[in-house]
Design a protein around this motif. Structure first.
Motif, mmCIF file in Angstrom:
data_model
loop_
_atom_site.group_PDB
_atom_site.id
_atom_site.type_symbol
_atom_site.label_atom_id
_atom_site.label_comp_id
_atom_site.label_asym_id
_atom_site.label_seq_id
_atom_site.Cartn_x
_atom_site.Cartn_y
_atom_site.Cartn_z
ATOM 1 N N SER A 184 58.153 61.276 50.841
ATOM 2 C CA SER A 184 57.733 60.037 50.184
ATOM 3 C C SER A 184 58.951 59.246 49.722
ATOM 4 C CB SER A 184 56.832 60.340 48.984
ATOM 5 O OG SER A 184 57.537 61.080 48.003
ATOM 6 N N TRP A 185 58.774 57.917 49.668
ATOM 7 C CA TRP A 185 59.815 57.002 49.213
ATOM 8 C C TRP A 185 59.446 56.436 47.848
ATOM 9 C CZ3 TRP A 185 64.366 56.372 51.704
ATOM 10 C CH2 TRP A 185 64.436 56.778 53.041
ATOM 11 N N GLU A 186 60.418 56.396 46.956
ATOM 12 C CA GLU A 186 60.235 55.806 45.629
ATOM 13 C C GLU A 186 60.988 54.479 45.579
ATOM 14 O OE1 GLU A 186 61.773 56.542 41.022
ATOM 15 O OE2 GLU A 186 61.994 58.129 42.536
ATOM 16 N N LEU A 187 60.276 53.401 45.291
ATOM 17 C CA LEU A 187 60.908 52.092 45.174
ATOM 18 C C LEU A 187 61.529 51.965 43.785
ATOM 19 C CD1 LEU A 187 61.336 49.469 46.758
ATOM 20 C CD2 LEU A 187 59.267 48.569 45.673
ATOM 21 N N CYS A 188 62.818 51.646 43.745
ATOM 22 C CA CYS A 188 63.579 51.603 42.492
ATOM 23 C C CYS A 188 64.032 50.173 42.200
ATOM 24 C CB CYS A 188 64.798 52.524 42.595
ATOM 25 S SG CYS A 188 64.396 54.262 42.900
ATOM 26 N N PRO A 189 64.592 49.928 41.007
ATOM 27 C CA PRO A 189 65.116 48.590 40.704
ATOM 28 C C PRO A 189 66.109 48.128 41.766
ATOM 29 C CG PRO A 189 65.039 49.910 38.710
ATOM 30 C CD PRO A 189 64.684 50.833 39.831
ATOM 31 N N SER A 205 80.986 49.028 49.795
ATOM 32 C CA SER A 205 81.286 50.456 49.857
ATOM 33 C C SER A 205 80.535 51.142 48.726
ATOM 34 C CB SER A 205 82.794 50.715 49.745
ATOM 35 O OG SER A 205 83.266 50.466 48.438
ATOM 36 N N SER A 206 80.409 52.448 48.810
ATOM 37 C CA SER A 206 79.641 53.170 47.790
ATOM 38 C C SER A 206 80.300 54.503 47.486
ATOM 39 C CB SER A 206 78.198 53.392 48.259
ATOM 40 O OG SER A 206 78.165 54.181 49.432
ATOM 41 N N ALA A 207 79.943 55.053 46.325
ATOM 42 C CA ALA A 207 80.486 56.343 45.907
ATOM 43 C C ALA A 207 79.485 57.038 44.996
ATOM 44 C CB ALA A 207 81.811 56.154 45.171
ATOM 45 N N LEU A 208 79.143 58.268 45.332
ATOM 46 C CA LEU A 208 78.315 59.099 44.461
ATOM 47 C C LEU A 208 79.239 59.868 43.530
ATOM 48 C CD1 LEU A 208 75.564 60.550 46.814
ATOM 49 C CD2 LEU A 208 75.137 59.518 44.589
ATOM 50 N N PHE A 209 79.072 59.652 42.219
ATOM 51 C CA PHE A 209 80.009 60.260 41.277
ATOM 52 C C PHE A 209 79.316 60.507 39.946
ATOM 53 C CE2 PHE A 209 83.578 59.958 38.188
ATOM 54 C CZ PHE A 209 84.383 60.973 38.694
ATOM 55 N N LYS A 210 79.276 61.766 39.533
ATOM 56 C CA LYS A 210 78.732 62.167 38.234
ATOM 57 C C LYS A 210 77.348 61.590 37.969
ATOM 58 C CE LYS A 210 83.191 63.005 35.973
ATOM 59 N NZ LYS A 210 84.073 62.691 34.815
ATOM 60 N N GLY A 211 76.457 61.768 38.940
ATOM 61 C CA GLY A 211 75.072 61.357 38.749
ATOM 62 C C GLY A 211 74.817 59.874 38.872
ATOM 63 N N LYS A 212 75.797 59.131 39.387
ATOM 64 C CA LYS A 212 75.621 57.696 39.570
ATOM 65 C C LYS A 212 76.011 57.299 40.988
ATOM 66 C CE LYS A 212 76.431 56.516 34.705
ATOM 67 N NZ LYS A 212 77.253 55.735 33.748
ATOM 68 N N PHE A 213 75.310 56.292 41.502
ATOM 69 C CA PHE A 213 75.612 55.751 42.826
ATOM 70 C C PHE A 213 76.302 54.404 42.617
ATOM 71 C CE2 PHE A 213 74.572 53.511 46.809
ATOM 72 C CZ PHE A 213 74.950 54.470 47.742
ATOM 73 N N TYR A 214 77.613 54.388 42.841
ATOM 74 C CA TYR A 214 78.405 53.176 42.635
ATOM 75 C C TYR A 214 78.376 52.309 43.892
ATOM 76 C CZ TYR A 214 80.494 55.081 38.357
ATOM 77 O OH TYR A 214 80.694 55.573 37.091
ATOM 78 N N VAL A 215 78.269 51.010 43.684
ATOM 79 C CA VAL A 215 78.344 50.037 44.769
ATOM 80 C C VAL A 215 79.452 49.052 44.434
ATOM 81 C CG1 VAL A 215 77.149 48.182 45.990
ATOM 82 C CG2 VAL A 215 75.903 50.257 45.351
ATOM 83 N N ARG A 229 69.352 59.387 37.355
ATOM 84 C CA ARG A 229 68.365 60.036 36.491
ATOM 85 C C ARG A 229 67.450 59.007 35.828
ATOM 86 N NH1 ARG A 229 67.707 64.878 33.991
ATOM 87 N NH2 ARG A 229 69.672 65.641 34.865
ATOM 88 N N ASN A 230 68.057 57.951 35.279
ATOM 89 C CA ASN A 230 67.279 56.961 34.530
ATOM 90 C C ASN A 230 66.819 55.780 35.373
ATOM 91 O OD1 ASN A 230 67.596 58.374 32.018
ATOM 92 N ND2 ASN A 230 69.707 57.623 31.939
ATOM 93 N N ARG A 231 67.320 55.710 36.632
ATOM 94 C CA ARG A 231 66.896 54.665 37.571
ATOM 95 C C ARG A 231 67.178 53.260 37.041
ATOM 96 N NH1 ARG A 231 66.266 59.149 40.162
ATOM 97 N NH2 ARG A 231 64.413 59.509 41.471
#
Length: 376
Positions: A184-189, A205-215, A229-231
């Motif tokens: 299933s897909w969850e639509l997020c902000p 570019s993007s980076a996954l770091f310490k529970g965050k997805f940086y753009v 976690r908090n979306r």
């Protein structure tokens, strides 16, 4: 009659723990060969308890896509420990799509159907449809502790959406998270509107770091992070050290690194900065040696530097030229976990022959043994 002298050491007489310890010092290609020797060695190497430093070193994957003949597609993988390239088996596209992407451990197609497969094991799996299908989104693979089962989730950010063959100018900059256990897909902000002018992987570019997805904007230098976690998205800020022309955000072991091309008074340079993830303050940690930088381009004209790309994870950062006529030269920087010292070196040329590609996909990934060799 056996030629073996019982007084001479024999690896088969060693304890299983000691045998595994010996195997743990081997690079992955040697492990693959050892796993094919006998069932015992295969079981020792494929055991969940087996650990090896080679499994923590990120490989550099380069996938070349030909837009008229998939037979000319090629996949390469670079092992930094053995300092060697490997030509991977041809990756069959399950949906005849040109929408290939790669991210930690997986290849993906995003349209007309979303599917994924481990990078070293062609076993495509289709998902339920994205709520907003798109080309060239940013993709991340993360583990949040709640996935159970397969243990991972995918995040898909931005990209270009088409309606009736035309670009959707009212695109919502959608963000979706996929749970493979529920299919299933969850639509997020949505991605903040500041990124609307360039919301695909061609300009972000993007980076996954310490529970965050940086753009981050490669050219705009806008930065925002999505809390997995908090979306929620953070406030958009600008991250542009002096002289930066374009830059890439890289997740390293315990720090965020910005890697970028600079137009400095002393001439063009490729620099690395350590980024404070709280304040986004930056401090320079390394500059690529000029000899390496010149080996990646034909001349010092600005347009030649524009084809430089950068990917990385763990303690390695790879910089390469995506132009075919250069045969995709690359180099890497290894950041010491002990003292933070940066060591640069040239990466060997790709094994010939190298076909002409219309699109190059690059990413870093650690390699799973369970996806690397056949079970016996």
């Amino acid at each position: 009659m056996s030629d073996h002298n019982p007084k001479e050491p024999n690896i088969n007489s060693l304890s299983l723990d000691l045998t595994q310890l010996i195997f743990s010092s081997l690079p992955l290609p040697s492990l693959l060969r050892a796993s094919a020797v006998c069932k015992l060695w295969n079981s020792l190497i494929s055991s969940p308890s087996f650990t090896s430093p080679c499994l923590s070193y990120p490989w550099f994957f380069l996938f070349g896509l030909h837009n008229t003949s998939s037979r000319n597609n090629q996949s390469f993988a670079f092992d930094p420990l053995s300092n060697a390239w490997f030509l991977l088996p041809r990756l069959d596209d399950p949906s005849s799509s040109s929408a290939f992407l790669g991210s930690n451990g997986f290849f993906f197609t995003t349209t007309p159907n979303f599917s994924y497969t481990p990078v070293l094991k062609s076993a495509w799996r289709f998902t339920s449809p994205l709520k907003f299908s798109r080309l060239n989104p940013l993709l991340g693979v993360f583990y949040d502790g709640s996935s159970g089962g397969l243990g991972f989730k995918f995040i898909v950010v931005g990209g270009v959406r088409f309606i009736g063959g035309l670009v959707d100018i009212e695109d919502r900059l959608a963000v979706e998270i996929y749970d493979p256990n529920r299919d299933s897909w969850e639509l997020c902000p949505a991605l903040p509107a500041d990124f609307r002018s360039g919301n695909s992987s061609q300009s972000l570019s993007s980076a996954l770091f310490k529970g965050k997805f940086y753009v981050s904007g490669i050219y705009s230098c806008f930065v925002s992070s999505f809390d997995l976690r908090n979306r929620v998205w953070s406030e958009v800020q600008t991250l542009r050290p002096p002289g930066v022309i374009f830059s890439f955000l890289i997740p390293c072991n315990d720090m965020l690194v910005l890697a970028g091309m600079c137009n400095a008074p002393r001439g063009p340079s490729f620099n690395l900065w350590k980024i404070d993830e709280t304040t986004l303050e930056f401090s320079e940690i390394s500059i690529m040696p000029q000899s390496l930088l010149h080996s990646l381009v034909e001349s010092e004209e600005d347009e030649n530097f524009a084809s430089l790309k950068c990917v990385g994870m763990g303690n390695l950062i790879y910089v390469f030229n995506e132009e075919y006529h250069q045969k995709y030269p690359s180099c890497l920087c290894e950041i010491s976990a002990e003292n933070g010292k940066c060591s640069w070196r040239r990466v060997p040329r790709l094994p010939l022959p190298v076909n002409k590609f219309h699109k190059v996909i690059s990413f870093c990934s650690t390699v799973s043994l369970t996806h690397s060799f056949p079970q016996q």
